[in-house]
Design a protein around this motif. Structure first.
Motif, PDB file in Angstrom:
ATOM      1  N   GLY A 289       7.241  -0.817  14.858  1.00  0.00           N
ATOM      2  CA  GLY A 289       6.386  -0.397  14.021  1.00  0.00           C
ATOM      3  C   GLY A 289       6.041  -0.297  13.286  1.00  0.00           C
ATOM      4  N   SER A 290       5.402  -2.073  13.157  1.00  0.00           N
ATOM      5  CA  SER A 290       5.562  -2.097  11.430  1.00  0.00           C
ATOM      6  C   SER A 290       3.933  -1.341  11.636  1.00  0.00           C
ATOM      7  N   LYS A 291       4.111  -1.245   9.743  1.00  0.00           N
ATOM      8  CA  LYS A 291       2.874  -0.619   9.061  1.00  0.00           C
ATOM      9  C   LYS A 291       1.941  -1.272   8.530  1.00  0.00           C
ATOM     10  N   THR A 292       0.701  -1.952   8.862  1.00  0.00           N
ATOM     11  CA  THR A 292      -0.842  -2.312   9.146  1.00  0.00           C
ATOM     12  C   THR A 292      -1.954  -2.299   7.952  1.00  0.00           C
ATOM     13  N   SER A 293      -0.901  -1.583   7.109  1.00  0.00           N
ATOM     14  CA  SER A 293      -2.482  -0.569   6.405  1.00  0.00           C
ATOM     15  C   SER A 293      -2.138  -1.692   4.748  1.00  0.00           C
ATOM     16  N   LEU A 294      -3.211  -2.548   4.044  1.00  0.00           N
ATOM     17  CA  LEU A 294      -2.887  -2.752   2.965  1.00  0.00           C
ATOM     18  C   LEU A 294      -2.825  -2.332   1.697  1.00  0.00           C
ATOM     19  N   GLY A 295      -2.886  -0.797   1.730  1.00  0.00           N
ATOM     20  CA  GLY A 295      -2.050  -0.172   0.419  1.00  0.00           C
ATOM     21  C   GLY A 295      -0.782   0.448   0.348  1.00  0.00           C
ATOM     22  N   ALA A 296      -0.170   0.554   2.172  1.00  0.00           N
ATOM     23  CA  ALA A 296       0.680   0.622   2.262  1.00  0.00           C
ATOM     24  C   ALA A 296       1.546  -0.893   1.849  1.00  0.00           C
ATOM     25  N   PHE A 297       1.235  -1.860   1.884  1.00  0.00           N
ATOM     26  CA  PHE A 297       2.068  -2.881   1.883  1.00  0.00           C
ATOM     27  C   PHE A 297       2.275  -3.236   0.383  1.00  0.00           C
ATOM     28  N   SER A 298       0.734  -3.072   0.374  1.00  0.00           N
ATOM     29  CA  SER A 298       0.683  -3.037  -1.816  1.00  0.00           C
ATOM     30  C   SER A 298       1.776  -1.948  -2.416  1.00  0.00           C
ATOM     31  N   LEU A 299       1.746  -0.581  -1.617  1.00  0.00           N
ATOM     32  CA  LEU A 299       2.937  -0.069  -2.084  1.00  0.00           C
ATOM     33  C   LEU A 299       4.505  -0.117  -1.267  1.00  0.00           C
ATOM     34  N   ALA A 300       4.514  -1.224  -1.113  1.00  0.00           N
ATOM     35  CA  ALA A 300       6.342  -1.270  -0.473  1.00  0.00           C
ATOM     36  C   ALA A 300       6.292  -2.385  -1.578  1.00  0.00           C
ATOM     37  N   CYS A 301       5.250  -2.834  -2.081  1.00  0.00           N
ATOM     38  CA  CYS A 301       5.588  -4.025  -2.383  1.00  0.00           C
ATOM     39  C   CYS A 301       5.677  -3.634  -4.553  1.00  0.00           C
ATOM     40  N   TYR A 302       4.810  -2.585  -4.929  1.00  0.00           N
ATOM     41  CA  TYR A 302       4.839  -1.969  -6.294  1.00  0.00           C
ATOM     42  C   TYR A 302       6.892  -1.508  -6.322  1.00  0.00           C
ATOM     43  N   ASN A 303       7.423  -0.907  -4.654  1.00  0.00           N
ATOM     44  CA  ASN A 303       8.775  -0.387  -5.167  1.00  0.00           C
ATOM     45  C   ASN A 303      10.044  -2.150  -4.723  1.00  0.00           C
ATOM     46  N   GLY A 304       9.751  -2.692  -4.259  1.00  0.00           N
ATOM     47  CA  GLY A 304      10.205  -3.811  -4.535  1.00  0.00           C
ATOM     48  C   GLY A 304      10.119  -4.653  -5.865  1.00  0.00           C
ATOM     49  N   LEU A 305       9.160  -4.956  -6.289  1.00  0.00           N
ATOM     50  CA  LEU A 305       8.868  -5.259  -7.549  1.00  0.00           C
ATOM     51  C   LEU A 305       9.429  -4.479  -8.541  1.00  0.00           C
ATOM     52  N   TRP A 306       9.685  -3.689  -8.725  1.00  0.00           N
ATOM     53  CA  TRP A 306      10.532  -2.420  -8.843  1.00  0.00           C
ATOM     54  C   TRP A 306      12.048  -2.924  -9.160  1.00  0.00           C
ATOM     55  N   ALA A 307      12.438  -3.277  -8.359  1.00  0.00           N
ATOM     56  CA  ALA A 307      13.623  -3.326  -8.309  1.00  0.00           C
ATOM     57  C   ALA A 307      13.427  -4.637  -9.236  1.00  0.00           C
ATOM     58  N   TYR A 308      12.527  -5.828  -8.690  1.00  0.00           N
ATOM     59  CA  TYR A 308      12.936  -7.089  -9.876  1.00  0.00           C
ATOM     60  C   TYR A 308      12.613  -6.960 -11.185  1.00  0.00           C
ATOM     61  N   ASP A 309      11.753  -5.738 -11.699  1.00  0.00           N
ATOM     62  CA  ASP A 309      11.480  -5.872 -12.188  1.00  0.00           C
ATOM     63  C   ASP A 309      12.281  -6.287 -13.723  1.00  0.00           C
ATOM     64  N   GLY A 310      11.853  -7.174 -15.022  1.00  0.00           N
ATOM     65  CA  GLY A 310      13.159  -7.840 -15.546  1.00  0.00           C
ATOM     66  C   GLY A 310      13.226  -9.058 -15.477  1.00  0.00           C
ATOM     67  N   TRP A 311      12.308  -9.718 -14.826  1.00  0.00           N
ATOM     68  CA  TRP A 311      12.726 -10.968 -14.172  1.00  0.00           C
ATOM     69  C   TRP A 311      11.599 -11.805 -15.910  1.00  0.00           C
ATOM     70  N   ASN A 312      11.302 -11.133 -16.689  1.00  0.00           N
ATOM     71  CA  ASN A 312      10.216 -11.552 -17.973  1.00  0.00           C
ATOM     72  C   ASN A 312      11.133 -10.448 -19.236  1.00  0.00           C
ATOM     73  N   GLN A 313      12.435 -10.449 -19.319  1.00  0.00           N
ATOM     74  CA  GLN A 313      13.384 -10.285 -20.798  1.00  0.00           C
ATOM     75  C   GLN A 313      13.362 -10.883 -21.384  1.00  0.00           C
ATOM     76  N   LEU A 314      13.223 -12.538 -20.858  1.00  0.00           N
ATOM     77  CA  LEU A 314      14.240 -13.640 -22.045  1.00  0.00           C
ATOM     78  C   LEU A 314      12.851 -13.646 -22.987  1.00  0.00           C
ATOM     79  N   ASN A 315      11.408 -13.108 -22.476  1.00  0.00           N
ATOM     80  CA  ASN A 315      10.262 -13.822 -22.864  1.00  0.00           C
ATOM     81  C   ASN A 315      10.158 -12.934 -24.592  1.00  0.00           C
ATOM     82  N   TYR A 316      10.553 -11.751 -24.638  1.00  0.00           N
ATOM     83  CA  TYR A 316      11.042 -11.029 -25.315  1.00  0.00           C
ATOM     84  C   TYR A 316      11.566 -10.835 -26.776  1.00  0.00           C
ATOM     85  N   ILE A 317      12.852 -12.279 -26.574  1.00  0.00           N
ATOM     86  CA  ILE A 317      13.397 -12.723 -27.501  1.00  0.00           C
ATOM     87  C   ILE A 317      13.495 -14.020 -27.774  1.00  0.00           C
ATOM     88  N   THR A 318      12.654 -15.086 -27.580  1.00  0.00           N
ATOM     89  CA  THR A 318      12.429 -15.835 -27.662  1.00  0.00           C
ATOM     90  C   THR A 318      13.166 -17.102 -28.916  1.00  0.00           C
TER      91      THR A 318
END
Length: 496
Positions: free
Chosen positions: A222-251
């Motif tokens: 049942g996997s979806k093969t659309s590139l757009g759907a995959f990019s939206l999945a990555c958006y939601n995953g990367l939103w959960a990962y967002d914050g990996w650059n926080q330390l660069n704000y306080i160098t």
């Protein structure tokens, strides 16, 4: 009489700073008032982990499953997002040790491309992205904190908003009073959120060992093969990962940044990646894909089925998680505003720090006010969705600045230098994430976002490029009075 003396003192400091372009003498006799390096390696790791692990992994991993369509690619997206975040953070490690100013992307865009792209980034981040992100995290904290008191119904929206405002107001006070206090809060709540992650992962591992593997058979059916759907999945995953650059704000506040910045990245982000993958596997040991998609809060459903009668710990620890993430967001946003104000791209007083506590209290309070305003409307998440692709637009531009400076600034000291293929891969990924959703499902929201970003030029030309004198005449007396009231002075640009 005392006020007159203090007024003369601040006048002298202001004239001294005008002559030396933000270099100023402190009132305590030290050669310059500057942000202090009080953030240790442990605090730095907790800043990364504590900001990345917010509410996303506990509430809505179902968005990734919805866009991928099956368990196998869903887990694959979480792994891929962790790899992309790690590669992006390694690029930022080179930038952060090469340009040791706080401010993250703003400082790097300013160095590579000049003031206009840097101002547009600051304009978008300061006005929308950072405060809206703080608002959503605070509202998530309030919703889960209020849930135990309303077991049979949803908490009233008024209660949620009041609790969110009170919580973020408390964080503004903490961050304005002490860098050490804010760092200790981050360490404490990072420990709490890692504890609940470990509990969920261990519970899932036990169930997996007992043979609960039925949801992993035919994992790609049942996997979806659309590139757009995959990019939206990555958006939601990367939103959960967002914050990996926080330390660069306080160098500028990180102890031994040449060592601790890359080390914190290498330790922190893989730790989050492993945690996210294990937690998602644990979810699928308990829920079928259909059940996970129907769950309003996945972690709550997991707790009710596995941790009963101790399921109450899930909302409690999710509250801890979101509170810690909101603290990290508040901490980083204040430094971005400070640096952009120091460069003349924001009102000058936003670059000042408290002369006694050495915290950027005006910038923190400014971000706090805007964040609280964003908590008042009914649907903040819609606003974030309109601008979500702007985040990876800025990441792509920042990584491009690294590639450009490899050729234009060959003489710059690079204590950390990643292989050129890494920024190229991250740049290509960011281009894909920006354009794939637009091509697959064109929407007016993307156009609105670009119009908003470019509208910053309307402010940049008169107020920054031409620096209207009438505006300065209005702002200068206000700045003087606020200096007296808040005991703040311009910050020295402390770059090693």
């Amino acid at each position: 009489m005392e006020n007159n003396e203090r007024r003369k003192e601040y006048d002298q400091q202001d004239r001294h700073c005008d002559r030396n372009q933000d270099m100023c003498s402190s009132t305590d006799g030290v050669n310059g008032t500057a942000l202090q390096r009080k953030v240790s390696l442990i605090s730095g790791i907790c800043m990364i982990v504590g900001t990345m692990i917010g509410s996303g992994i506990f509430i809505s991993p179902k968005a990734v499953l919805f866009h991928t369509g099956a368990v196998g690619p869903c887990i694959g997206v979480w792994v891929l997002c962790g790899i992309v975040s790690t590669l992006g953070a390694l690029c930022y490690a080179e930038l952060g040790t090469m340009i040791t100013k706080s401010g993250g992307e703003y400082s790097y865009l300013l160095e590579a491309f000049g003031p206009v792209p840097a101002f547009l980034y600051a304009w978008t981040s300061v006005v929308v992205l950072k405060p809206a992100c703080c608002a959503i995290i605070s509202l998530s904290f309030a919703e889960y904190s209020a849930a135990p008191f309303y077991p049979s119904c949803e908490p009233p929206i008024f209660i949620i908003k009041c609790l969110a405002i009170a919580a973020f107001f408390l964080l503004v006070i903490i961050n304005s009073l002490s860098v050490k206090m804010a760092s200790n809060v981050q360490i404490l709540f990072t420990g709490a959120k890692l504890l609940i992650v470990v509990i969920i992962a261990i519970a899932g591992g036990i169930l997996l060992a007992k043979g609960n593997t039925q949801n992993f058979s035919n994992a790609f059916h049942g996997s979806k093969t659309s590139l757009g759907a995959f990019s939206l999945a990555c958006y939601n995953g990367l939103w959960a990962y967002d914050g990996w650059n926080q330390l660069n704000y306080i160098t500028e506040e990180l102890k031994n940044p040449y060592r601790n910045l890359p080390l914190a990245i290498i330790i922190g982000i893989p730790l989050v990646t492993v945690s996210y993958v294990l937690v998602n596997i644990a979810y699928f040991t308990v829920m079928t894909p259909v059940e996970l998609l129907q769950s309003p809060a996945v972690a709550m459903t997991f707790g009710d089925r596995v941790l009963h009668p101790l399921s109450w710990i899930v909302p409690v620890f999710v509250s801890f998680s979101t509170f810690g993430a909101a603290n990290g967001c508040c901490f980083a946003a204040g430094r971005l505003i400070l640096v952009s104000g120091r460069e003349g791209h924001m009102i000058k007083i936003l670059s000042y720090i408290n002369v006694k506590r050495l915290t950027p209290s005006p910038a923190i309070i400014f971000n706090g006010v805007i964040s609280i305003i964003y908590m008042m409307p009914a649907d903040i998440e819609t606003l974030i969705n309109y601008f979500s692709f702007a985040v990876w637009l800025s990441y792509g531009a920042t990584v491009l600045s690294l590639i450009v400076m490899r050729f234009t600034r060959k003489d710059m000291k690079r204590p950390v230098q990643v292989p050129i293929i890494i920024p190229i891969v991250v740049l290509l990924m960011s281009i894909y994430l920006v354009f794939a959703p637009i091509i697959d499902e064109p929407s007016w929201e993307y156009l609105y976002c670009m119009i908003f970003i470019m509208s910053g030029l309307i402010l940049y030309v008169p107020f920054v490029y031409y620096s209207f004198s009438w505006a300065q005449r209005i702002i200068k007396p206000l700045t003087l009075h606020l200096q007296l009231l808040m005991e703040i002075v311009p910050v020295e640009n402390k770059e090693e």
